[in-house]
Design a protein around this motif. Structure first.
Motif, PDB file in Angstrom:
ATOM      1  N   HIS A   8       0.839  -1.197   0.000  1.00 37.68           N
ATOM      2  CA  HIS A   8       0.000   0.000   0.000  1.00 37.68           C
ATOM      3  C   HIS A   8       0.872   1.244   0.000  1.00 37.68           C
ATOM      4  CE1 HIS A   8      -3.210  -2.802   0.729  1.00 37.68           C
ATOM      5  NE2 HIS A   8      -2.605  -3.231   1.809  1.00 37.68           N
ATOM      6  N   LEU A   9       0.870   1.927  -1.128  1.00 35.28           N
ATOM      7  CA  LEU A   9       1.742   3.078  -1.333  1.00 35.28           C
ATOM      8  C   LEU A   9       0.982   4.175  -2.070  1.00 35.28           C
ATOM      9  CD1 LEU A   9       4.837   1.068  -2.615  1.00 35.28           C
ATOM     10  CD2 LEU A   9       4.676   2.226  -0.402  1.00 35.28           C
ATOM     11  N   PRO A  10       1.503   5.396  -2.064  1.00 37.90           N
ATOM     12  CA  PRO A  10       0.900   6.447  -2.880  1.00 37.90           C
ATOM     13  C   PRO A  10       0.846   6.042  -4.352  1.00 37.90           C
ATOM     14  CG  PRO A  10       2.471   7.382  -1.336  1.00 37.90           C
ATOM     15  CD  PRO A  10       2.620   5.892  -1.234  1.00 37.90           C
ATOM     16  N   CYS A  11      -0.069   6.647  -5.077  1.00 35.33           N
ATOM     17  CA  CYS A  11      -0.215   6.348  -6.508  1.00 35.33           C
ATOM     18  C   CYS A  11      -0.359   7.654  -7.286  1.00 35.33           C
ATOM     19  CB  CYS A  11      -1.425   5.451  -6.753  1.00 35.33           C
ATOM     20  SG  CYS A  11      -3.025   6.258  -6.460  1.00 35.33           S
ATOM     21  N   ILE A  12      -0.152   7.551  -8.585  1.00 35.37           N
ATOM     22  CA  ILE A  12      -0.425   8.675  -9.486  1.00 35.37           C
ATOM     23  C   ILE A  12      -1.910   8.631  -9.819  1.00 35.37           C
ATOM     24  CG2 ILE A  12       0.225   9.821 -11.618  1.00 35.37           C
ATOM     25  CD1 ILE A  12       2.511   9.352  -9.582  1.00 35.37           C
ATOM     26  N   GLU A  13      -2.617   9.694  -9.475  1.00 33.40           N
ATOM     27  CA  GLU A  13      -4.073   9.684  -9.618  1.00 33.40           C
ATOM     28  C   GLU A  13      -4.524  10.084 -11.023  1.00 33.40           C
ATOM     29  OE1 GLU A  13      -6.280  11.595  -6.336  1.00 33.40           O
ATOM     30  OE2 GLU A  13      -4.318  11.736  -5.340  1.00 33.40           O
ATOM     31  N   LYS A  14      -5.564   9.427 -11.476  1.00 30.15           N
ATOM     32  CA  LYS A  14      -6.263   9.883 -12.669  1.00 30.15           C
ATOM     33  C   LYS A  14      -7.155  11.063 -12.273  1.00 30.15           C
ATOM     34  CE  LYS A  14      -6.440   5.656 -15.441  1.00 30.15           C
ATOM     35  NZ  LYS A  14      -7.319   4.674 -16.135  1.00 30.15           N
ATOM     36  N   PRO A  15      -7.250  12.088 -13.113  1.00 28.78           N
ATOM     37  CA  PRO A  15      -8.106  13.229 -12.759  1.00 28.78           C
ATOM     38  C   PRO A  15      -9.579  12.885 -12.909  1.00 28.78           C
ATOM     39  CG  PRO A  15      -7.101  13.552 -14.925  1.00 28.78           C
ATOM     40  CD  PRO A  15      -6.509  12.300 -14.373  1.00 28.78           C
TER      41      PRO A  15
END
Length: 545
Positions: free
Chosen positions: A291-298
């Motif tokens: 569980h880590l940060p992710c690059i978010e879709k807008p």
């Protein structure tokens, strides 16, 4: 009422009393009370709700904080749900978004504010006194703020759909900073003088907060301790796949984001948090963390925390504020395993680096792999006989080099000072080195600086005079930075060494040892090795699937 001149009179009255109520504080949510520390030196307000979350808002940004009638007793610690290693089960409550405010009773207002982001690999820990007792830092006349944020599957499920866009735990951190900015003046704090700092996953969070557009104006300085948003382990590159592994552990077989969302929202949070499947690794130093940060879709009407790789963000336009970056000398000690045969059995079949590197061909990747192996192991294979070499490699790849490389990017883009340090002190409060069985190794393990900054209850032993000197040194330097933006200002008569910031042309490191000293870049050969590799092969084109 707001804290002001009455603090002094009240504290003089209550100086030697135990468990006396601290002065009431009025914020927009209502009136709250805390307690006074046993020696009368700290006003403690513990467990204040800064936002709200529950099963209905699982995986989403937090809701606004609650209001209350009467007086809220801010005297109880809370924690977010997390597994209990070695103990079994899950502790914590789902509505766990609480902040702790520790105020020096006799400090002159407005008081500089230091907000700490706890570590724990994004799935363990809390802001409580077990690890982060306030006494050492608050003695330096700063307000210390600690807080909880959602962890593990609850904080970092990222399904790339509006219902679970990702980074809920980081959005909690933003909500906590917004709460501090809005309310800290009521406690005597200076809302225009806020420093954030964190260690390990908390440092990676701090680095992420530096990068994110959502935090503009929320803090004035940052200290990044043994973590970086540009480290290979900082980003979940395939979060839906990771979620499917969790689901499979729970008895479900699907990779559909909406099916996964339906499963996870109906699952009791303790069952969800307890699921810990093994993640197959593509490369030897890919992270096992789930569980880590992710690059978010807008998504429309959804505030994204980060929409592209942190490296790309800070390479374009980072926040122009003073930053301290540093690491310990033996970070990797806590990662090497005494029983490592199974761990090493496929070491020769995988590239030793991680998936944040991208090569034009397998042949090129093989050449780089061979070059790195030769540096750390010569012509030997990785084995139980060279575990310390493996530790050095993990120190470099996971912590030391990402931190230095990030600081270099900041220096090249900003005119605000960047300070670098190397914590090499080996004392009786190097707790993680002891807990992991490496007490006979020299230097400092990952996390070993923490017990010199905090009076953690986890390490209740007597403090010798040598360690006390380090406590006074590092807390004074950290608090100077929070007060003035300069860790060793000319006005500090107790400073024995002037900490010179690094420049675009030269790294300047403060070495934390028995005697402080300024020195050059540590381990320059490995820095050149990995800088060259990352300059050529860093995957900067990554996009979420």
């Amino acid at each position: 009422m707001k804290l002001g001149k009455k603090i002094v009179l009240f504290t003089l009255f209550a100086m030697n009393l135990v468990d006396q109520p601290a002065p009431e504080v009025e914020i927009e949510q209502g009136i709250l009370s805390g307690i006074i520390s046993a020696d009368g030196s700290i006003l403690e307000y513990i467990g204040i709700p800064y936002a709200t979350t529950n099963s209905d808002t699982r995986f989403k940004a937090p809701l606004p904080p609650p209001s209350w009638e009467g007086v809220y007793k801010a005297t109880r610690e809370y924690s977010c749900p997390s597994p209990q290693p070695g103990l079994g089960g899950v502790s914590g409550i789902e509505d766990c978004l609480k902040v702790n405010v520790y105020v020096p009773a006799l400090a002159k207002t407005p008081i500089p504010v230091m907000v700490f982001v706890h570590g724990g690999a994004f799935y363990l820990g809390s802001g409580g006194k077990l690890m982060y007792g306030p006494e050492f830092l608050v003695k330096q006349d700063v307000i210390l703020v600690t807080f909880n944020y959602r962890l593990g599957v609850l904080g970092f499920t990222c399904l790339n759909i509006p219902e679970a866009p990702g980074n809920a735990g980081l959005k909690d951190q933003v909500a906590a900073l917004r709460w501090v900015k809005k309310n800290i003046a009521a406690f005597g704090g200076d809302p225009d003088n806020i420093t954030i700092f964190g260690q390990s996953a908390g440092a990676t969070s701090t680095s992420m907060l530096l990068a994110s557009e959502t935090t503009v104006g929320l803090f004035n300085r940052a200290i990044v301790q043994s973590g970086s948003a540009i480290a290979s382990w900082a980003i979940n590159r395939d979060p839906v796949w990771v979620a499917s592994l969790i689901a499979k552990e729970l008895g479900y077989n699907t990779t559909d984001p909406y099916e996964l969302y339906d499963i996870f929202t109906k699952m009791p949070y303790k069952d969800l948090v307890a699921a810990r499947p093994r993640k197959p690794l593509g490369k030897f130093l890919d992270t096992e963390l789930l569980h880590l940060p992710c690059i978010e879709k807008p998504f429309q009407d959804k505030e994204a925390f980060i929409k592209e790789l942190p490296f790309n963000i800070i390479s374009k336009k980072p926040k122009n504020i003073p930053v301290i970056y540093g690491s310990t000398s033996k970070e990797g000690l806590f990662l090497i395993r005494v029983n490592a045969e199974d761990y090493l059995k496929d070491a020769e079949t995988k590239y030793i680096f991680a998936s944040d590197l991208k090569f034009p061909s397998d042949n090129e990747a093989h050449k780089v792999d061979k070059r790195a192996r030769r540096y750390y192991f010569g012509e030997e294979k990785m084995s139980m006989q060279n575990l310390m070499n493996i530790s050095d490699m993990m120190t470099d790849l996971y912590f030391e080099k990402p931190v230095i490389l990030e600081s270099a990017v900041m220096m090249n883009k900003n005119d605000a000072p960047v300070y670098n340090y190397y914590f090499n002190y080996d004392g009786g409060r190097n707790f993680l080195k002891y807990l992991t069985g490496h007490q006979n190794e020299t230097g400092a393990c990952h996390g070993d600086e923490l017990m010199y900054l905090f009076k953690g209850r986890i390490w209740p032993f007597m403090i010798n005079s040598r360690d006390q000197k380090m406590i006074e040194t590092i807390t004074r330097i950290w608090s100077n930075f929070a007060k003035y933006g300069d860790p060793t200002p000319p006005s500090d008569q107790d400073t024995t060494v002037r900490w010179i910031p690094s420049t675009k042309d030269k790294f300047n490191f403060l070495y934390f040892e028995d005697e402080l000293k300024m020195g050059p870049l540590p381990n320059p050969d490995t820095y050149r090795l990995w800088k060259d590799i990352y300059d050529k092969y860093r995957d900067v084109d990554f996009k979420p699937k």
